[in-house]
Design an enzyme around this catalytic site. Sequence first.
Site, PDB file in Angstrom:
ATOM      1  N   ILE A 138       0.855  -1.199   0.000  1.00  0.00           N
ATOM      2  CA  ILE A 138       0.000   0.000   0.000  1.00  0.00           C
ATOM      3  C   ILE A 138       0.891   1.250   0.000  1.00  0.00           C
ATOM      4  CG2 ILE A 138      -1.758   1.295   1.259  1.00  0.00           C
ATOM      5  CD1 ILE A 138      -2.679  -1.288   2.547  1.00  0.00           C
ATOM      6  N   LYS A 207       5.061   0.502  12.550  1.00  0.00           N
ATOM      7  CA  LYS A 207       4.493   1.115  11.340  1.00  0.00           C
ATOM      8  C   LYS A 207       3.695   2.370  11.701  1.00  0.00           C
ATOM      9  CE  LYS A 207       4.330  -3.449   9.188  1.00  0.00           C
ATOM     10  NZ  LYS A 207       3.551  -4.681   9.058  1.00  0.00           N
TER      11      LYS A 207
HETATM   12  N1  HSE Z   1       4.748  -9.445   9.892  1.00  0.00           N
HETATM   13  C1  HSE Z   1       4.231  -8.426   9.042  1.00  0.00           C
HETATM   14  C2  HSE Z   1       2.731  -8.625   8.913  1.00  0.00           C
HETATM   15  C3  HSE Z   1       4.899  -8.499   7.692  1.00  0.00           C
HETATM   16  O1  HSE Z   1       2.213  -9.666   9.328  1.00  0.00           O
HETATM   17  O2  HSE Z   1       2.054  -7.751   8.447  1.00  0.00           O
HETATM   18  C4  HSE Z   1       4.891  -7.217   6.956  1.00  0.00           C
HETATM   19  O3  HSE Z   1       5.448  -6.166   7.670  1.00  0.00           O
END
Ligand code: HSE
Length: 428
Positions: A138, A207
Site C-alpha cells: 500500500i 508502522k
Molecule cells: N509481519 C508483518 C505482517 C509483515 O504480518 O504484516 C509485513 O510487515
Amino acid sequence: MNTPLRLGIAGLGTVGVGVIRIVRAQAALLAARTGREIVISAVSARNRDKDRGVNLGRYAWEDDPVALARRDDVDVVVELMGGSDGPAKATTEAALDTGKDVVTANKAMLAMHGQALAERAEAAGRMIRFEAAVAGGIPVVKTLSEGLAGNAVSRVMGVMNGTCNYILTRMEAEGLGYNALFEEAARLGYLEADPRLDVGGIDAGHKLALLAAVAFGTQVHFDAVELEGIDRVALEDIRHAADMGYRIKLLGVAQMTARGLEQRTAPCLVPAASALGQLEGGTNMVVLEGDAVGQIVIRGAGAGEGPTASAVMGDICDIARGTRGTVFGQPATTLAQAKPARSALPAPYYLRMLLADRPGALAKIATILGEAGISINRMRQYRHDDDTAPVLIVTHRTTPAALETALAAIAPLDVLASEPVALRIEDV
Ligand code: HSE
C-alpha cells in the site's frame, strides 16, 4: 538516455528476490518511466549457496553488507535485511556516509533510529525512502507525504499487521482458538522471526510510529506507542462481537489531540459493516483523515514478495527520476518533539467477565461501574458453567481513565472468577 541507476541489494529473502525479479522482468517499462536503466551491481546475503530461484551470477557478491554499501559501482543501497540495529543500521549508515541513497523495508530500524538516520541522511544530502516498511504494497507513505501534503491530518489508523488479521479472521471463520491459529500462521511462515513482534502489536506499532511522524510532522517516537497485542483475544470474544454486529481487529491509531500525540495499537471492536470490519486475511487497510480531503481508505496486501517489492520499486523509481525529498515529509531538523499523550478520547467498551453465580455478584460490578461514571448500554448473562456465569457488558461512551478506575476496583472482588476482558469499540 541518462546513466543507469545502479543498485546494491543487501538481503536476499522474499523481498530482495522480488526486487530482482521486477528489475529484470520490467526493465523496459522501468527505463521508459524513469528515463534511465535500473541495474543491479551487487548483492549481499548471509548464505551465498542458497538456491533462491533467481540467477545471481551476473552480480558482484559481497559477504559483508557494509562492504556492499561502500562500493563505488552502487548508487542506491536497498536494505532488505531487517532488524533494528546490527548489520541493517551499519549498512544504512555506511551507504549515507559514502554518498548513496537508501531504500529500505525496515520498519524496526526506522521506528528506533528514524530521527537520527533522517538527520544523518539530510545533512549528507541523501534520502532514505521506506514505503515498503509500512503496510507492504500500500503506497501510504507517498499518499501522506505527497498526495495529502495540503492537509492538516487529524487521524491515521488501520490494520497494519497482516498476520494478526489473518489469525483473527480465521478464528471467526473456523471457530478455532488463538493457539491453534498461531500454530497455523507459524506453519505457513507468516510470523516474524520473533512472533511477539506480530502478535504483541509491536510490528504494527513500528508502522504506526512511522506514519505518525509523516502525518503530524513529529519525530518518530515508538517508545510512546501504547502497545497491546492479540494474544488475549478469545474465540468467545470474537463470537460475542459478531453477535452484536462487530469484528475484532488489531487497530493502530495515531491522533493529534490538544493534550499531545496519542499512539496506540490494541485489539478493538469495529462495526462489521465498516471497511475495516470487512477486511479479511492478511490484507492491510489504512484510513487517513485530513481537514480538506476528509477520509481516505487504502487497502491492499501488507506483505509478500510482489507487494513489498512493488513498494521498494516505487521508491527506486522516484530516485531514478531525480525526485528528491525529505525522509519524513519535511526536513528532519524541523520535526517537532510531540508530547506523548495517553489515550483519553471516550469510546464505548466491551467488557467480558466471569462471575461467581451467587446473589449480588452482578450488583457489585454494576455499582462499581456506576461509581466510576460508566453507564451500561447493553448487558447479557449468557450461560452457566457450574457455579460461574459469564457476563457481557457494553458500556456507553466512557474514558479510558474511568474504565481503568472501574477495572482496578473490580479486580480484587471475590465474585470475580477470572480477569475481565475490556476491548474498546472504535469509531471508524
Ligand atoms: N509481519 C508483518 C505482517 C509483515 O504480518 O504484516 C509485513 O510487515
